[in-house]
Design an enzyme around this catalytic site. Structure first.
Site, PDB file in Angstrom:
ATOM      1  N   HIS A 177      -2.068  30.721   1.759  1.00 45.21           N
ATOM      2  CA  HIS A 177      -1.417  30.505   0.451  1.00 45.21           C
ATOM      3  C   HIS A 177      -1.739  31.691  -0.447  1.00 45.21           C
ATOM      4  O   HIS A 177      -2.857  31.828  -0.935  1.00 45.21           O
ATOM      5  CB  HIS A 177      -1.922  29.211  -0.203  1.00 45.21           C
ATOM      6  CG  HIS A 177      -1.217  28.899  -1.483  1.00 45.21           C
ATOM      7  ND1 HIS A 177      -0.617  27.685  -1.730  1.00 45.21           N
ATOM      8  CD2 HIS A 177      -1.008  29.633  -2.607  1.00 45.21           C
ATOM      9  CE1 HIS A 177      -0.074  27.688  -2.933  1.00 45.21           C
ATOM     10  NE2 HIS A 177      -0.297  28.861  -3.490  1.00 45.21           N
ATOM     11  N   LYS A 189       8.568  25.892   0.052  1.00 43.94           N
ATOM     12  CA  LYS A 189       7.628  25.500  -0.984  1.00 43.94           C
ATOM     13  C   LYS A 189       8.269  24.550  -1.987  1.00 43.94           C
ATOM     14  O   LYS A 189       9.326  24.850  -2.546  1.00 43.94           O
ATOM     15  CB  LYS A 189       7.130  26.764  -1.716  1.00 43.94           C
ATOM     16  CG  LYS A 189       6.133  26.497  -2.826  1.00 43.94           C
ATOM     17  CD  LYS A 189       4.791  26.023  -2.301  1.00 43.94           C
ATOM     18  CE  LYS A 189       3.872  25.543  -3.413  1.00 43.94           C
ATOM     19  NZ  LYS A 189       3.015  26.598  -3.950  1.00 43.94           N
TER      20      LYS A 189
HETATM   21 ZN    ZN Z   1      -0.022  29.157  -5.539  1.00 43.93          ZN
END
Ligand code: ZN
Ligand code: DOR
Length: 346
Positions: free
Chosen positions: A16, A102
């Site tokens: 991430h 996402k």
């Molecule tokens: Zn982030």
């Protein structure tokens, strides 16, 4: 366990990461490439990376920004919107370079205004993700303004994530940057299709760090730091060596002035020393023997990718973190600025 003076690990990956674009990208990406073989690249640019074509172009810009002779590989993601189509998901899977989609609930964080207003609008797209195995990467915070900022993760899990996972029993999900005991419990109770990333700040600090001797804008990120018992619950599950929790720094550079402001941006920059900071947290918890699985094995297993064959070495040696690093025409204040870190990457 007595602390070794040297630690050799398979080269880790960052599951991430925010590297931004343009001058900022060129300023930060070398920090990540020095330590990590691969990183999942967040798509929250302005405008967001919503199509495979945009992800391809962004990937090219990242590769072009790398110093010569680095073998770093960016793993791209798409930004889910109310109108992302099932066809785009199929293109993403076929591309070979898009590894996740996402979910930013609209308004939850930095550059999330194009995010999802109601997850029910995405059902056709989520069905295609379920069918193809493309993971959904979740910023897990409720956006209802009535919800206390420290409760947003727990409320999101209860109101949105738990029902979503019931509706899509085959959907692969990563709950990103977990901050609470509730998230630890939820992921632990889940099965193989559910994983979680953990940042260095959420295992090294609790919410006191936001007010240590005054307001500390460089300790502000989203989800915000929580109480000590939450930090402890996250560190406990890592110290146990649970296989579905893995490294994701959420390193998120902002210019110094945008943080030190009357309305400062959320985001902590940790790419300058990420693996060293994690080593420190694992050492404090007496869990250094579980660092390699967390940093280098659990992520590839979840994403169905091979583990890295190269090794890195960390030495137990203290070094001073600069107060700032260059950030295009600006500067960024890194985590632990002006302080020291007890491990150093060779
Ligand atoms: Zn982030
Ligand atoms: O603190 C954060 N910063 N949290 C996020 O979710 C986004 C990130 C950013 O892009 O700055």
């Amino acid at each position: 366990m007595t602390t070794p003076s040297e630690l050799t690990l398979r080269r880790p990956d960052d599951w991430h990461l925010h590297v931004r674009d343009g001058d900022m990208l060129r300023a930060v990406v070398a920090h990540t490439a020095r330590q990590f073989a691969r990183a999942i690249i967040m798509p929250n640019l302005k405008p967001p990376v919503t199509t495979v074509q945009q992800a391809r172009a962004y990937r090219e810009r990242i590769l072009a920004a790398l110093p010569q002779d680095t073998a770093f590989s960016p793993l791209m993601t798409l930004y889910l919107t109310d109108t992302t189509s099932p066809e785009e998901i199929r293109l993403a899977v076929a591309s070979g370079f898009v590894h996740g989609v996402k979910l930013y609930p609209a308004g939850a964080t930095t550059h999330s205004d194009a995010g999802v207003t109601d997850i029910r609008r995405c059902h056709g797209t989520l069905e295609t993700m379920q069918e193809t195995g493309l993971p959904l990467l979740v910023h897990g915070e409720a956006t209802d303004p009535e919800v206390d900022v420290f409760d947003r993760e727990a409320v999101f899990i209860e109101r949105t994530l738990a029902p979503l996972m019931k509706d899509f029993p085959g959907l692969r999900v990563v709950l990103e940057h977990i901050t609470t005991r509730d998230a630890v419990q939820f992921v632990r109770d889940g099965d193989d299709r559910l994983g979680a990333t953990v940042t260095p700040q959420h295992i090294l600090m609790n919410r006191n760090a936001l007010f240590q001797g005054g307001m500390r804008p460089h300790h502000y990120c989203l989800p915000v730091l929580k109480r000590e018992r939450h930090r402890q619950a996250i560190m406990d599950v890592l110290a146990e060596g649970h296989p579905r929790f893995f490294l994701g720094t959420d390193s998120a550079p902002h210019p110094k002035g945008a943080k030190e402001s009357a309305c400062g941006c959320a985001g902590i920059y940790s790419a300058h020393a990420a693996i060293e900071l994690y080593a420190e947290a694992f050492e404090q918890a007496g869990a250094l023997d579980h660092l390699e699985a967390f940093a280098s094995l659990n992520g590839p297993r979840f994403y169905g990718l091979p583990v890295n064959e190269e090794r890195i070495t960390l030495v137990k040696e203290s070094w001073e973190v600069p107060g700032e690093y260059p950030l295009g025409g600006d500067t960024v204040v890194p985590l632990r600025a002006g302080g020291s870190i007890g491990w150093r990457l060779l």
